[in-house]
Design a protein around this motif. Structure first.
Motif, mmCIF file in Angstrom:
data_model
loop_
_atom_site.group_PDB
_atom_site.id
_atom_site.type_symbol
_atom_site.label_atom_id
_atom_site.label_comp_id
_atom_site.label_asym_id
_atom_site.label_seq_id
_atom_site.Cartn_x
_atom_site.Cartn_y
_atom_site.Cartn_z
ATOM 1 N N ARG A 173 0.825 -1.216 0.000
ATOM 2 C CA ARG A 173 0.000 0.000 0.000
ATOM 3 C C ARG A 173 0.858 1.264 0.000
ATOM 4 N NH1 ARG A 173 -5.481 -0.443 1.035
ATOM 5 N NH2 ARG A 173 -5.488 1.783 1.492
ATOM 6 N N LYS A 174 1.993 1.232 0.706
ATOM 7 C CA LYS A 174 2.839 2.420 0.797
ATOM 8 C C LYS A 174 4.142 2.289 0.016
ATOM 9 C CE LYS A 174 1.000 4.136 5.173
ATOM 10 N NZ LYS A 174 1.326 4.751 6.488
ATOM 11 N N GLU A 175 4.267 1.203 -0.736
ATOM 12 C CA GLU A 175 5.441 0.978 -1.585
ATOM 13 C C GLU A 175 6.736 1.091 -0.768
ATOM 14 O OE1 GLU A 175 5.194 3.488 -5.004
ATOM 15 O OE2 GLU A 175 3.507 2.381 -5.852
ATOM 16 N N MET A 176 6.804 0.307 0.308
ATOM 17 C CA MET A 176 7.966 0.306 1.185
ATOM 18 C C MET A 176 8.848 -0.897 0.823
ATOM 19 S SD MET A 176 5.826 1.228 4.659
ATOM 20 C CE MET A 176 7.248 1.548 5.686
ATOM 21 N N LYS A 177 9.969 -0.624 0.208
ATOM 22 C CA LYS A 177 10.797 -1.693 -0.367
ATOM 23 C C LYS A 177 11.422 -2.584 0.702
ATOM 24 C CE LYS A 177 11.831 0.871 -4.600
ATOM 25 N NZ LYS A 177 12.890 1.449 -5.470
ATOM 26 N N LEU A 178 11.920 -2.011 1.767
ATOM 27 C CA LEU A 178 12.538 -2.822 2.816
ATOM 28 C C LEU A 178 11.505 -3.726 3.488
ATOM 29 C CD1 LEU A 178 14.997 -0.292 4.520
ATOM 30 C CD2 LEU A 178 15.545 -2.171 2.962
ATOM 31 N N LEU A 179 10.327 -3.189 3.711
ATOM 32 C CA LEU A 179 9.287 -3.973 4.379
ATOM 33 C C LEU A 179 8.814 -5.111 3.500
ATOM 34 C CD1 LEU A 179 7.814 -3.975 7.080
ATOM 35 C CD2 LEU A 179 5.956 -2.703 6.003
ATOM 36 N N ILE A 180 8.649 -4.863 2.215
ATOM 37 C CA ILE A 180 8.206 -5.953 1.347
ATOM 38 C C ILE A 180 9.321 -6.980 1.168
ATOM 39 C CG2 ILE A 180 8.883 -5.034 -0.931
ATOM 40 C CD1 ILE A 180 6.144 -6.073 -1.926
ATOM 41 N N GLY A 181 10.579 -6.544 1.282
ATOM 42 C CA GLY A 181 11.674 -7.506 1.251
ATOM 43 C C GLY A 181 11.598 -8.461 2.434
ATOM 44 N N ALA A 182 11.299 -7.927 3.633
ATOM 45 C CA ALA A 182 11.137 -8.776 4.811
ATOM 46 C C ALA A 182 9.922 -9.686 4.661
ATOM 47 C CB ALA A 182 10.991 -7.911 6.056
ATOM 48 N N PHE A 183 8.849 -9.160 4.081
ATOM 49 C CA PHE A 183 7.645 -9.956 3.839
ATOM 50 C C PHE A 183 7.948 -11.139 2.925
ATOM 51 C CE2 PHE A 183 4.352 -10.604 0.557
ATOM 52 C CZ PHE A 183 3.376 -11.209 1.326
ATOM 53 N N LEU A 184 8.631 -10.899 1.826
ATOM 54 C CA LEU A 184 8.941 -11.974 0.884
ATOM 55 C C LEU A 184 9.912 -12.981 1.502
ATOM 56 C CD1 LEU A 184 9.319 -9.881 -2.392
ATOM 57 C CD2 LEU A 184 7.358 -11.252 -1.678
ATOM 58 N N PHE A 185 10.833 -12.503 2.323
ATOM 59 C CA PHE A 185 11.784 -13.411 2.979
ATOM 60 C C PHE A 185 11.042 -14.358 3.920
ATOM 61 C CE2 PHE A 185 14.428 -14.303 6.737
ATOM 62 C CZ PHE A 185 15.451 -15.029 6.130
ATOM 63 N N LEU A 186 10.137 -13.828 4.746
ATOM 64 C CA LEU A 186 9.363 -14.688 5.639
ATOM 65 C C LEU A 186 8.479 -15.653 4.856
ATOM 66 C CD1 LEU A 186 8.205 -12.349 8.559
ATOM 67 C CD2 LEU A 186 9.736 -14.316 8.702
ATOM 68 N N ASN A 187 7.929 -15.173 3.750
ATOM 69 C CA ASN A 187 7.095 -16.034 2.914
ATOM 70 C C ASN A 187 7.885 -17.241 2.429
ATOM 71 O OD1 ASN A 187 5.145 -17.025 1.126
ATOM 72 N ND2 ASN A 187 4.458 -14.999 0.608
ATOM 73 N N VAL A 188 9.101 -17.000 1.953
ATOM 74 C CA VAL A 188 9.951 -18.096 1.499
ATOM 75 C C VAL A 188 10.292 -19.019 2.666
ATOM 76 C CG1 VAL A 188 12.218 -18.669 0.544
ATOM 77 C CG2 VAL A 188 10.899 -16.792 -0.443
ATOM 78 N N CYS A 189 10.541 -18.455 3.854
ATOM 79 C CA CYS A 189 10.845 -19.276 5.033
ATOM 80 C C CYS A 189 9.696 -20.219 5.356
ATOM 81 C CB CYS A 189 11.155 -18.381 6.232
ATOM 82 S SG CYS A 189 12.742 -17.519 6.139
#
Length: 551
Positions: free
Chosen positions: A393-409
């Motif tokens: 929603r806010k186009e936060m690159k670092l936050l979405i990077g953490a989101f994708l990392f947890l998703n892969v985990c």
């Protein structure tokens, strides 16, 4: 004479606003009311099923407990046409562990009198009786009590006597028969877990349905439809499964050629089917009504969002291929997030309950690792869902990077679990757990894929688009009061019943606007955005004029 329009910042109290959204259209009101009705009706049906499963399971487990059946073995049934073979294994019965399994019964096995049954003519003084246990009358034969019969030479339980019909009849279960009851006992235990999960799903569905209506959330509405499809498919399958379990039970336990040759659950299958048929009808009704209403609600929400936030036609032609597509990807990703929360939590909860309260707890060799993965997932999944929501929603690159990392985990961690034989065995042997786990992987992968797609679309205006939509929604902005005409067409306001107003993505410096106020709700320090500011507009209209004039 002038008519003053209220600033869009003037909003009613929160309760009135929420009530207005519930009663926005007949479709939203019907969707909300039907969600409550189905939650109560289907929740009660699942509760009755749980009561039946729990009562019958308690009776069977009482037999196993009094017979002192060891807990370090699991039952595995093999089927070859009409031939059944029941094995008891001291390890998960997959791979090369069949050396740890013994055949307890198979079709065609001859019942000899030695060791199969305790003779009923044994002298009373030669037997040691354990205290009687009374079961639930409705789930067991009428007026039932159980008594352990011990071998005086070894002190071990050699049989269990069951007295029923208030002492009028009795039957003796041999040790072999008691061990065979491990198979239906495990099915009953798992059925209880299924019932609890389905009861919880009704409250989850009511919650996301209410949230979707109160916040005009398209992802929540579609998540409800997806969940209804899954529930209807499962309700259809369970009717067939109950009849199939009944067939297996009769061949293994009730048939005259078996060591038990007695029906220990005389009313169970009839009662369960009597509850499952109305449950299926309720699921079909819920699916059809929800799908119909959701289609109309989503159409209304989508058109309202585009009218509120969409640019005028000239700008729409430029942004449609990018902005609107990214917005749609965001909605799909959000739907997967809502589904991931329920299906992932349900799947890991079912597994951890198996690990704590079933024979798996004895057979598992790496329990601390399994608990660690469960705790990690349970502790991070809600923050993970929030990361996925706000980062896009806010186009936060670092936050979405953490989101994708947890998703892969999550995907890798629970995928590796299939190398654990007890986990793989549970997946193979328990259809409900298998279905829930598969759906959880599907929605997790979907969240990952569409999260990446949204990430690649950063910088194309989605954050500003969603913020404007949220601000106007919170302000109860009515899109039908305004028009977003293209100035290139030169149409005058005299030909339109609406009032000329700048689009949310358009240029705020237009004629006919006397007062422009910067929106104080948007803090650009929250995200790394270089987007135009949003302006609230207060204006007056002179009646009878052909265009809006500033005061």
């Amino acid at each position: 004479m002038t008519e003053t329009l209220s600033p869009i910042g003037d909003v009613p109290n929160p309760f009135a606003r929420k009530l207005a959204r519930i009663t926005l259209t007949p479709h939203t009101l019907a969707f909300f009311l039907l969600s409550i009705i189905h939650c109560i009706a289907q929740g009660l049906t699942a509760a009755f099923l749980y009561s039946e499963d729990a009562g019958t399971s308690a009776f069977v487990n009482s037999i196993l407990h009094i017979a002192e059946v060891p807990r370090n073995e699991v039952a595995r049934l093999f089927r070859d046409g009409d031939n059944l073979t029941l094995k008891l294994c001291t390890a998960a019965p997959i791979g090369d562990v069949y050396k740890d399994c013994t055949t307890i019964w198979e079709t065609g096995m001859t019942v000899n009198g030695t060791g199969m049954f305790v003779p009923r003519t044994v002298a009373l003084e030669d037997l040691v009786f354990q205290a009687a246990h009374t079961s639930f009358v409705r789930r067991a034969p009428e007026g039932t009590s159980l008594t352990a019969i011990r071998d005086p030479s070894t002190g071990k339980v050699s049989a269990v006597e069951m007295v029923y019909n208030n002492g009028g009849n009795s039957v003796v279960l041999s040790e072999q028969c008691a061990r065979m009851l491990e198979y239906p006992g495990r099915i009953l235990d798992n059925s209880q877990r299924e019932d609890l999960a389905l009861i919880g799903s009704q409250f989850w569905l009511l919650g996301i349905s209410t949230f979707g209506i109160l916040w005009n959330s398209i992802p929540h509405i579609w998540a409800v439809v997806f969940a209804r499809v899954m529930q209807t498919a499962w309700a259809t399958y369970t009717i067939w499964r109950t009849t199939d379990v009944k067939l297996r039970y009769y061949k293994l336990i009730v048939d005259g050629a078996t060591p038990c040759h007695f029906d220990y659950m005389p009313s169970y299958f009839g009662t369960r089917l009597a509850l499952q048929i109305p449950e299926l009808i309720l699921n079909v009704t819920a699916l059809l009504s929800t799908s119909f209403l959701a289609w109309h609600i989503v159409k209304g929400y989508s058109s309202s969002t585009i009218r509120r936030v969409g640019p005028p036609p000239r700008v729409m032609r430029l942004y449609k291929a990018n902005l609107i597509n990214i917005w749609q990807f965001f909605l799909i990703d959000s739907m997967f997030l809502q589904l991931s929360l329920f299906f992932t939590v349900t799947a890991i909860s079912l597994w951890i309950d198996q690990l704590r309260n079933s024979e798996i707890s004895v057979l598992a060799k790496r329990s601390p690792l399994y608990y660690a993965l469960f705790i990690f997932t349970a502790a991070t999944i809600i923050p993970w869902m929030a990361m996925g929501w706000f980062s896009v929603r806010k186009e936060m690159k670092l936050l979405i990077g953490a989101f994708l990392f947890l998703n892969v985990c999550y995907i890798v961690g629970w995928g590796v679990m299939f190398y654990a034989q007890v986990y793989l065995w549970t997946f193979i042997e328990w259809p409900f757990f298998a279905c829930t786990t598969i759906v959880s992987f599907i929605v997790l992968i979907g969240a990952l894929v569409f999260g990446i797609i949204c990430w690649t679309g950063f910088g194309q205006g989605l954050a500003h688009y969603l913020h404007v939509e949220a601000v106007l929604t919170d302000s109860d902005f009515d899109a039908d009061v305004f028009t977003n005409e293209d100035t290139e067409k030169g149409s005058s306001t005299a030909s339109s019943p609406g009032i000329r107003c700048p689009s949310a993505l358009g240029d705020p410096g237009m004629e006919g606007i006397p007062t422009i106020k910067k929106d104080g709700n948007w803090n650009f320090a929250d995200a790394d955005l270089d987007k135009p500011r949003i302006y609230m507009v207060d204006f007056l209209e002179s009646k009878g004029s052909t265009s809006s004039q500033p005061n």
